[in-house]
Design a protein around this motif. Structure first.
Motif, PDB file in Angstrom:
ATOM      1  N   THR A   1       0.826  -1.199   0.000  1.00  0.00           N
ATOM      2  CA  THR A   1       0.000   0.000   0.000  1.00  0.00           C
ATOM      3  C   THR A   1       0.865   1.255   0.000  1.00  0.00           C
ATOM      4  O   THR A   1       1.804   1.363   0.782  1.00  0.00           O
ATOM      5  N   GLU A   2       0.495   2.199  -0.869  1.00  0.00           N
ATOM      6  CA  GLU A   2       1.239   3.458  -0.918  1.00  0.00           C
ATOM      7  C   GLU A   2       0.812   4.362   0.225  1.00  0.00           C
ATOM      8  O   GLU A   2      -0.382   4.537   0.485  1.00  0.00           O
ATOM      9  N   CYS A   3       1.794   4.941   0.889  1.00  0.00           N
ATOM     10  CA  CYS A   3       1.550   5.846   2.002  1.00  0.00           C
ATOM     11  C   CYS A   3       2.336   7.124   1.723  1.00  0.00           C
ATOM     12  O   CYS A   3       3.455   7.067   1.208  1.00  0.00           O
ATOM     13  N   CYS A   4       1.764   8.254   2.035  1.00  0.00           N
ATOM     14  CA  CYS A   4       2.442   9.525   1.747  1.00  0.00           C
ATOM     15  C   CYS A   4       2.509  10.379   3.012  1.00  0.00           C
ATOM     16  O   CYS A   4       1.507  10.578   3.695  1.00  0.00           O
ATOM     17  N   ILE A   5       3.706  10.870   3.310  1.00  0.00           N
ATOM     18  CA  ILE A   5       3.922  11.769   4.444  1.00  0.00           C
ATOM     19  C   ILE A   5       3.976  13.197   3.899  1.00  0.00           C
ATOM     20  O   ILE A   5       4.774  13.490   3.011  1.00  0.00           O
ATOM     21  N   CYS A   6       3.120  14.071   4.428  1.00  0.00           N
ATOM     22  CA  CYS A   6       3.030  15.451   3.921  1.00  0.00           C
ATOM     23  C   CYS A   6       3.443  16.427   5.023  1.00  0.00           C
ATOM     24  O   CYS A   6       2.990  16.293   6.161  1.00  0.00           O
ATOM     25  N   TYR A   7       4.255  17.392   4.673  1.00  0.00           N
ATOM     26  CA  TYR A   7       4.677  18.416   5.628  1.00  0.00           C
ATOM     27  C   TYR A   7       5.267  19.589   4.871  1.00  0.00           C
ATOM     28  O   TYR A   7       5.507  19.491   3.655  1.00  0.00           O
ATOM     29  N   ILE A   8       5.500  20.675   5.575  1.00  0.00           N
ATOM     30  CA  ILE A   8       6.143  21.842   4.959  1.00  0.00           C
ATOM     31  C   ILE A   8       7.558  21.947   5.498  1.00  0.00           C
ATOM     32  O   ILE A   8       7.765  22.089   6.715  1.00  0.00           O
ATOM     33  N   GLU A   9       8.496  21.864   4.604  1.00  0.00           N
ATOM     34  CA  GLU A   9       9.900  21.961   4.999  1.00  0.00           C
ATOM     35  C   GLU A   9      10.185  23.366   5.509  1.00  0.00           C
ATOM     36  O   GLU A   9       9.771  24.358   4.902  1.00  0.00           O
ATOM     37  N   GLY A  10      10.883  23.443   6.613  1.00  0.00           N
ATOM     38  CA  GLY A  10      11.167  24.745   7.195  1.00  0.00           C
ATOM     39  C   GLY A  10      10.221  25.110   8.323  1.00  0.00           C
ATOM     40  O   GLY A  10      10.503  25.999   9.113  1.00  0.00           O
ATOM     41  N   ILE A  11       9.081  24.432   8.390  1.00  0.00           N
ATOM     42  CA  ILE A  11       8.126  24.658   9.483  1.00  0.00           C
ATOM     43  C   ILE A  11       7.996  23.415  10.356  1.00  0.00           C
ATOM     44  O   ILE A  11       7.890  23.500  11.571  1.00  0.00           O
ATOM     45  N   VAL A  12       8.036  22.254   9.725  1.00  0.00           N
ATOM     46  CA  VAL A  12       7.816  21.008  10.459  1.00  0.00           C
ATOM     47  C   VAL A  12       8.895  20.804  11.517  1.00  0.00           C
ATOM     48  O   VAL A  12      10.047  21.244  11.357  1.00  0.00           O
ATOM     49  N   ASN A  13       8.512  20.175  12.603  1.00  0.00           N
ATOM     50  CA  ASN A  13       9.455  19.801  13.653  1.00  0.00           C
ATOM     51  C   ASN A  13      10.218  18.558  13.191  1.00  0.00           C
ATOM     52  O   ASN A  13       9.636  17.479  13.041  1.00  0.00           O
ATOM     53  N   GLU A  14      11.524  18.718  12.960  1.00  0.00           N
ATOM     54  CA  GLU A  14      12.320  17.620  12.404  1.00  0.00           C
ATOM     55  C   GLU A  14      12.374  16.414  13.336  1.00  0.00           C
ATOM     56  O   GLU A  14      12.461  15.273  12.875  1.00  0.00           O
ATOM     57  N   LYS A  15      12.333  16.649  14.637  1.00  0.00           N
ATOM     58  CA  LYS A  15      12.366  15.526  15.587  1.00  0.00           C
ATOM     59  C   LYS A  15      11.115  14.658  15.440  1.00  0.00           C
ATOM     60  O   LYS A  15      11.186  13.431  15.482  1.00  0.00           O
ATOM     61  N   ILE A  16       9.976  15.315  15.270  1.00  0.00           N
ATOM     62  CA  ILE A  16       8.723  14.559  15.102  1.00  0.00           C
ATOM     63  C   ILE A  16       8.739  13.798  13.784  1.00  0.00           C
ATOM     64  O   ILE A  16       8.324  12.634  13.708  1.00  0.00           O
ATOM     65  N   LEU A  17       9.245  14.431  12.731  1.00  0.00           N
ATOM     66  CA  LEU A  17       9.315  13.768  11.425  1.00  0.00           C
ATOM     67  C   LEU A  17      10.233  12.543  11.483  1.00  0.00           C
ATOM     68  O   LEU A  17       9.907  11.479  10.940  1.00  0.00           O
TER      69      LEU A  17
END
Length: 508
Positions: A193-209
């Motif tokens: 199954t294809e899964c996609c992670i969406c976020y905005i680079e520069g705003i997202v918390n890198e630790k959470i990602l």
């Protein structure tokens, strides 16, 4: 290398094998792998100029766009006159013949097989130990409609569908920046199954990602049929009835969360997207809060919080007062209640449990039934059955009112329904044995539990215990939009600034 003499090859480790130069050998390999599958199509054809050239496309019936296959692959190869004149003809086909805009080249059998079952078309060519993977996915999907479970009084009416590409497009239309990132993964050993992670680079918390990717890396499951599978497997506090990952069917909600620095997770085949991290206050927030007047939005949020408190506590408090603390009830009221209970054969605790059970049964039945039957069932259950039970002296009228009030207030916050039912039962049991002391113990235990939960490193009760005005602008109340200049600092640990204070009023 795949060994044709060895017929019992390992179908689950196809990455060890590569294609042959012989087109017949490659076709035979694929027929062995897709044995007893009548939906696999092998279409042989050639070139009108050079009759020696042999081609074969492989695809699954029903998963491809037939017009695209005909116009982008078969017709260009049939009518092309340069094929066979160059040494590396597969390069020529990729660059000068095939008209599709998405072509990949591979020599590995596992990639060929995965591409076919994903809805792509594979082109095999005699004399070349490689294949072209051409994107031709074209199965039917549901049209975009409004979400049935998250209706809005004002705002967009679009809801997610089962097509992940459509869903990503709806998000992209709302956030038109190259910093919006879509990172695909394949999950499920058998479903792929294809899964996609969406976020905005520069705003997202890198630790959470990083933590999200780490948890997804550990997933080893045969199939994922809904995003609920992932939610249950990667959530914090797995035994807690409270959700630490949010879900929604609305693209505007996902866009809003991403703009705050959160991460969205979309799964192909399901219209429900996951958002994380998720804190307790989000249960009481609605998309309409951001589209309507802030006074009205704040009143609605406070009403939802009050409803949560009432729906889990009213049956327990009523039971404890009637059973243990009659002296706390005004005399006229206790006389009325006592009179109404004359002739009732069951103790109060059994009475309330029986009515709550009937209410939950009616609610669940109403959801599962077709709409027209569900409405009739609600009328029969709420009016006819309730009135008949009181007249037959099975239950008292005040108890019907208490359970109905708890049920109605619970319906105001459907996102937290599972936890509400469990908490109501726990508080009832504690109150039936210890009275109000049991209820107080239950509330204390609930607060301790909520304060101990984290969602991807973010405290679950964030922004509730703080007294800083700057962090209370979008919590239990919604401040005017021109005051919400910054993103939630715990979630977006960088790039806090979201807007200026707006263009309200006029310069004097």
């Amino acid at each position: 290398m795949f060994n044709r003499k060895k017929t019992e090859f390992d179908k689950y480790n196809l990455d060890k094998y590569s294609l042959f130069k012989s087109i017949e050998m490659n076709i035979q390999i694929l027929k062995d792998i897709f044995n007893h599958d009548d939906t696999i199509i092998f279409r042989h054809f050639g070139n009108k100029t050079d009759k020696k050239l042999k081609y074969c496309i492989v695809f699954i019936k029903g998963m491809v766009d037939k017009d695209m296959i005909h116009e982008s692959i078969i017709r260009p190869i049939l009518r092309n006159s340069i094929l066979g004149k160059e040494k590396n003809t597969i390069e020529s086909m990729e660059n000068h013949v095939i008209t599709s805009d998405n072509i990949k080249k591979t020599k590995y059998i596992d990639k060929v097989v995965n591409s076919i079952i994903s809805g792509n078309t594979v082109l095999l060519y005699e004399g070349v130990q490689e294949a072209l993977i051409i994107e031709t996915m074209g199965w039917e999907s549901r049209d975009i409609q409004e979400s049935e479970v998250e209706k809005s009084l004002r705002g967009p009416r679009e809801g997610f569908t089962e097509s992940i590409i459509k869903n990503l497009t709806m998000i992209r239309r709302r956030i038109k920046t190259p910093d919006l990132k879509f990172r695909f993964r394949t999950l499920g050993l058998r479903t792929k199954t294809e899964c996609c992670i969406c976020y905005i680079e520069g705003i997202v918390n890198e630790k959470i990602l990083k933590e999200l990717n780490k948890r997804l890396d550990k997933l080893e499951i045969d199939g994922l049929l809904d995003s609920g599978y992932i939610e249950e497997l990667i959530k914090d506090a797995p035994f807690s009835p409270f959700r630490t990952i949010g879900d929604t069917e609305r693209p505007d909600v996902v866009a809003g969360k991403i703009l705050e620095g959160r991460i969205a997770l979309l799964l192909d085949g399901t219209p429900v997207a996951l958002t994380l991290p998720y804190i307790f206050l989000e249960y009481f927030q609605s998309q309409d809060d951001y589209y309507t007047n802030f006074y009205f939005s704040s009143i609605n949020r406070l009403l939802r919080i009050l409803s949560f408190i009432l729906t889990i506590s009213v049956p327990a408090i009523y039971t404890s007062l009637i059973t243990f603390h009659q002296e706390m009830i005004p005399t006229s009221l206790i006389l009325t209640v006592s009179a109404s209970r004359q002739g009732i054969p069951f103790p109060t605790i059994l009475e309330v449990f029986a009515l709550l059970l009937v209410f939950e049964a009616l609610r669940e039945t109403g959801i599962r039934m077709p709409t027209f039957i569900g409405q009739a069932l609600s009328i029969v259950g709420a009016l006819v059955l309730g009135q008949a039970a009181v007249e037959a002296r099975f239950v008292s009228a005040p108890m019907v009112i208490i359970v109905a009030f708890a049920g109605i207030t619970g319906l105001m916050i459907p996102k937290i329904k599972g936890a509400v039912v469990l908490l109501r039962v726990i508080f009832l049991l504690l109150s039936s044995f210890l009275g109000l002391y049991g209820f107080i113990f239950g509330v204390a235990g609930l607060l301790i539990h909520l304060c101990s939960i984290y969602s991807f490193g973010i405290p679950y009760m964030s922004y509730i215990s703080t007294l800083k005005i700057s962090e209370l602008k979008d919590t239990a109340i919604r401040m005017p939009r021109w005051y919400m200049e910054y993103r939630p600092k715990l979630i977006a640990d960088r790039n806090f600034k979201r807007q200026n204070n707006g263009g309200k009023g006029y310069d004097k």
